[in-house]
Design an enzyme around this catalytic site. Structure first.
Site, short mmCIF file in Angstrom:
data_model
loop_
_atom_site.label_atom_id
_atom_site.label_comp_id
_atom_site.label_asym_id
_atom_site.label_seq_id
_atom_site.Cartn_x
_atom_site.Cartn_y
_atom_site.Cartn_z
CG HIS A 194 -1.97 -0.80 1.04
ND1 HIS A 194 -3.43 -0.92 0.37
CD2 HIS A 194 -2.00 -1.90 1.16
CE1 HIS A 194 -4.01 -1.48 0.33
NE2 HIS A 194 -2.92 -2.53 0.66
CE LYS B 102 -12.81 5.03 1.18
NZ LYS B 102 -13.68 4.89 0.49
#
Length: 904
Positions: free
Chosen positions: A151, A570
């Site tokens: 990532h 999120k």
């Protein structure tokens, strides 16, 4: 750069850290005077003094703005890099101090081992009644597997990481109290050399890394750090068991490693069948090369002569078999080694490894054959007075082979559910596939997933790409063995049809064993709040499906489920995410137990609190009872890899902490807490109302425009941090399509850290308004889950800065007056209730060491942030075309990341 505010008080054990920071801070000053100018150093000192004064007087950032705004990009970049260099040496000093403290514990000889280590865990287990027999029965069930991902959160380039290692090595050498003055001077010179070379190295690469680059990056930690510490980890465990119980059972393999690099296709067009094959080949070469080199080193040690000592008959017989198997290699053995059977066998073992690398005749067919050879040597040495003549070194290699095999790390493959669904819809010619419910789709997929009918092949890019992937996995299983492959992870999994789709595609791609089963562990990843809530129903449907149940029977009736910490946060805010994850684990475990399946969890954690970061020991202590059960599989991402595994001593400590936490959580999980039945509805209310507040904020009209103006997200998207785009390809800029990593990264840079706390205050206030204040206080005192949650929020709040966040917010123009008051009010509410429930006058009152670390850094982060706001405004005025301003902004991003020790 070596002055400190009088209020910064170091505890006695940390005084050496204070001295190191002062000394290294002065060294940074010398560096700046040499590499730039004495005048530049004076300017840095003026800015630093102003920043500290602002913090002490709680003055607005405008006092700094007067000194910093309007600078030429090159000057601004130099100033930012100066403060970044200070963070670099402070971070290094803190890591080395952890090594110092570990050594002090080990030297102390007291009955108090270092907390969270293996000695501590075993003593606690014994105190709770765990016998050696019980421990011995549990050890084969322990399976700890960190999984490294690529990532794009690592904001430090490889060239700088290597120089950091040189600096660490010089400081660690300097810990030796027997060092002479000349040796200490040499240590300082080595540090200065690496520091100066770092200053002369650009903070980031001018090009985006490729998948090969990312594989090399992760491979560095696997082959250069973890390869070396794995045997020490087992030796430490043996010593801890012997010290605690008086004897040591034979230890099974407890640790292995996984990777997503080269296999994570989700949103990354650069990952495909070729990178899967290339990664497995590269990892095989890397680990076999390490084995060959280690055997070469062992050859000179294992020089025992048959004229002086005997060897076992089994070893002699193996040597003769190998001479027949590898006559050319045997002929190359030196005649003068003719009376050294260990050395001769070593030569032929290296020849077999080379044949394995070359896919030639005489190759090892599996790591177990190499393990067998090493065990033959160990047994022979032990039987012939060789315990102190090489046995120890050979056993270290054996531990490495058991841990890394011929594959180094198991490769996971990941793809999003919609990609599979589109491919199957095209293959079946069903234009209304998305309109059908999960039950209808599962019924259609059943015959294809069971292998009763072949899924049609179609000539389109999506299907061809997936066929190639499953063909590559089938080939990898043949070439590298089943142990080289990890799981196939379905991101954004919503229902059982998503899993059956993969089963059908795998069959079409040729991933079928001799028994007609698909030899693949298929793992649904539940990422959103809704999918976490519906995860139990999905798993129940899946385990009740006869086709999938037959597949699972061939996989040992064990099902893995991956839990996504990032996207759930999120989606619904951190309170809903944490509570959703907690409830999902409880409900999933109950459902699996009823259906006779062992469920294991794969935790998709990131580095930041908003993405599930934090201490493993505390996370497992707060986890639901029975959720560990000997198994820990967790992602290690970005800067977390460097922080936990960048230094050998700290990598060892990290492995100890994980293993110790798994032992404690598995052998003696927390007793059932009857009050949880009363606490859960309160937590339901907190999560529900926090989600309402969070979604009202991020779902407001023009919020995404505000986000893009009030954070440096546009800079982050231009940075060359990773091979994967910041949002899924072909999708718009909506929040749902933005990846969680840049979402968290951007807010961390803006110092508002919204994903790590927003909505929590509203949720807690709602519970108080409903009459649950006393219950909340009880939960904070007695419920590890809730206490850990509040502690994590407190840490996030301590790293934020509302004044700096306001500077960023004002970049949004009129939107500032609409959104920033919401941030300010929610922050005040959250801080007030977190402190009240934790019974603290100030944030992190319970963790003075962390509080001190943050306070050390904040005054030095502030100038970078003020510059960042000014540069961002000017860069945007050029429509993002001024490359000099962009370079300065990238330096700001790296500087803030170094300072807060967090990216995404």
């Amino acid at each position: 750069m070596n002055e400190y505010r009088s209020s910064l008080v170091f505890a006695t054990p940390d005084l050496p850290l204070r001295d190191d920071v002062r000394r290294l801070g002065a060294l940074v000053g010398d560096l700046l005077a040499e590499q730039v100018s004495a005048e530049f150093l004076d300017e840095i000192e003026r800015v630093r003094t102003t920043a500290i004064s602002r913090r002490e007087s709680d003055a607005p950032p405008s006092t700094l703005s007067e000194q910093l705004t309007g600078r030429q990009p090159r000057d601004a970049e130099a100033l930012v890099r100066a403060f970044s260099t200070y963070f670099q040496v402070v971070n290094i000093a803190e890591r080395v101090h952890r090594i110092r403290r570990r050594r002090e514990y080990q030297r102390s000889g007291t009955d108090t081992p270092q907390p969270d280590g293996l000695h501590d865990a075993l003593r606690r287990l014994k105190a709770q009644g765990v016998t050696l027999d019980e421990l011995s029965q549990w050890l084969p069930r322990i399976d700890v597997e960190p999984v490294f991902t690529a990532h794009p959160t690592e904001a430090v380039r490889r060239a700088l990481l290597e120089k950091e290692q040189l600096m660490v090595a010089s400081l660690v050498d300097n810990l030796d109290g027997m060092r002479t003055p000349n040796e200490r001077a040499s240590d300082a010179a080595r540090f200065r050399m690496a520091l100066t070379a770092s200053w002369q190295t650009a903070d980031s690469s001018p090009v985006r890394p490729t998948v090969d680059d990312e594989r090399e990056h992760v491979g560095f930690y696997l082959t250069q750090v973890l390869y070396r510490v794995i045997p020490v980890m087992y030796e430490t465990l043996e010593h801890a068991i012997e010290e605690t119980y008086g004897s040591v059972p034979a230890l099974p393999r407890l640790l292995r490693f996984g990777t997503w690099v080269g296999g994570d296709m989700d949103g990354n067009p650069n990952v495909d069948a070729k990178t899967i094959a290339g990664t497995l080949d590269a990892q095989r070469r890397a680990v076999l090369d390490r084995y060959q080199k280690e055997l070469w080193q062992l050859a000179s040690l294992l020089s025992q002569s048959t004229t002086l000592v005997q060897v076992s008959a089994e070893l002699t017989a193996q040597l003769e078999r190998y001479r027949a198997l590898l006559p050319d290699a045997a002929a190359r053995s030196r005649p003068r080694h003719g009376d050294m059977p260990y050395r001769l066998l070593n030569d032929l073992m290296r020849a077999r490894l080379q044949a394995t690398l070359d896919d030639a005749e005489g190759a090892y067919s599996a790591p177990s054959e190499l393990e067998h050879d090493l065990q033959l040597i160990l047994d022979s040495l032990q039987a012939n007075k060789g315990l102190h003549a090489g046995w120890f070194a050979v056993r270290r290699l054996l531990w490495r082979v058991r841990s890394f095999g011929f594959h180094l790390a198991r490769l996971d493959v990941r793809q999003e559910s919609s990609v599979h669904a589109r491919a199957v819809a095209d293959a079946l010619g069903q234009t209304d596939w998305d309109a059908q419910d999960a039950t209808q789709r599962a019924a259609v997929l059943g015959p294809y997933a069971a292998g009763q009918e072949p899924l049609p092949r179609v000539d389109d890019e999506g299907n061809a790409r997936l066929d190639a992937v499953f063909a590559a996995l089938a080939d990898a299983r043949t070439r590298h063995g089943a142990d080289a492959l990890g799981s196939y992870i379905i991101s954004m999994a919503h229902n059982r049809a998503d899993v059956l789709t993969v089963l059908a595609l795998a069959r079409r791609g040729g991933l079928v064993d001799d028994a007609g089963a698909v030899p693949l562990d298929i793992v649904p990843l539940f990422e959103t709040v809704d999918d976490l809530r519906g995860g139990t129903g999905t798993v129940q449907d899946l385990l009740a499906d006869p086709v999938y149940r037959q597949h699972l029977a061939a996989r040992g009736d064990t099902q893995m489920v991956m839990l996504g910490y990032s996207d759930s946060g999120k989606d619904g805010g951190i309170a809903a995410s944490r509570w959703g994850l907690q409830r999902a684990q409880v409900e999933l475990l109950e459902a699996a137990a009823e259906l006779g399946v062992r469920l294991t969890f794969f935790h998709g954690r990131g580095g930041s609190i908003a993405r599930g970061g934090g201490k493993t020991s505390r996370a497992l202590d707060a986890a639901p009872r029975g959720s560990v059960d000997g198994r820990l599989r967790v992602t290690e991402q970005g800067e977390v890899i460097h922080r936990k595994y960048g230094i050998r001593a700290l990598a060892l400590r990290s492995l100890e902490q994980m293993t110790g936490a798994v032992l404690l959580s598995s052998l003696r999980p927390r007793a059932p807490e009857p009050r949880e039945a009363h606490w859960r509805p309160v937590m339901d209310l907190v999560a529900e109302r926090s989600t309402v507040a969070y979604r009202a904020f991020v779902g407001a009209p023009e919020f995404m425009q505000y986000f893009r103006l009030a954070t440096p997200i546009d800079v982050i998207e231009r940075m060359t941090l990773g091979s994967r785009p910041s949002r899924r390809l072909g999708q718009d800029a909506a929040l749902s399509n933005l990846r969680a990593i840049p979402w968290v990264f951007a807010w961390s840079q803006a110092r508002a850290v919204i994903p790590g706390w927003y909505g929590v205050g509203s949720g807690l206030q709602a519970a108080v308004d409903a009459g649950h204040e006393d219950t909340l206080r009880e939960m904070a005192q007695d419920w590890p889950f809730f206490r850990t949650f509040l502690d994590d929020i407190a840490m996030v709040l301590s790293k934020g800065d509302l004044n700096i966040a306001e500077l960023f917010s004002r970049l949004s123009g009129d939107l500032h007056t609409r959104f920033f008051p919401l941030i300010r009010d929610e922050l005040a509410l959250t801080k007030a209730w977190v402190k009240a429930l934790l019974q603290q006058q100030s944030l992190l009152q319970h963790d003075p060491r962390l509080a001190l670390s943050i306070r050390l850094r904040n005054p030095y982060i502030d100038p970078i942030s003020v510059l960042q706001v000014d540069l961002l405004q000017r860069w945007r005025a050029t429509d993002g075309e001024d490359e000099a301003l962009l370079r300065a902004l990238v330096a700001c991003v790296n500087g803030v990341s170094q300072g807060v020790q967090n990216t995404g």
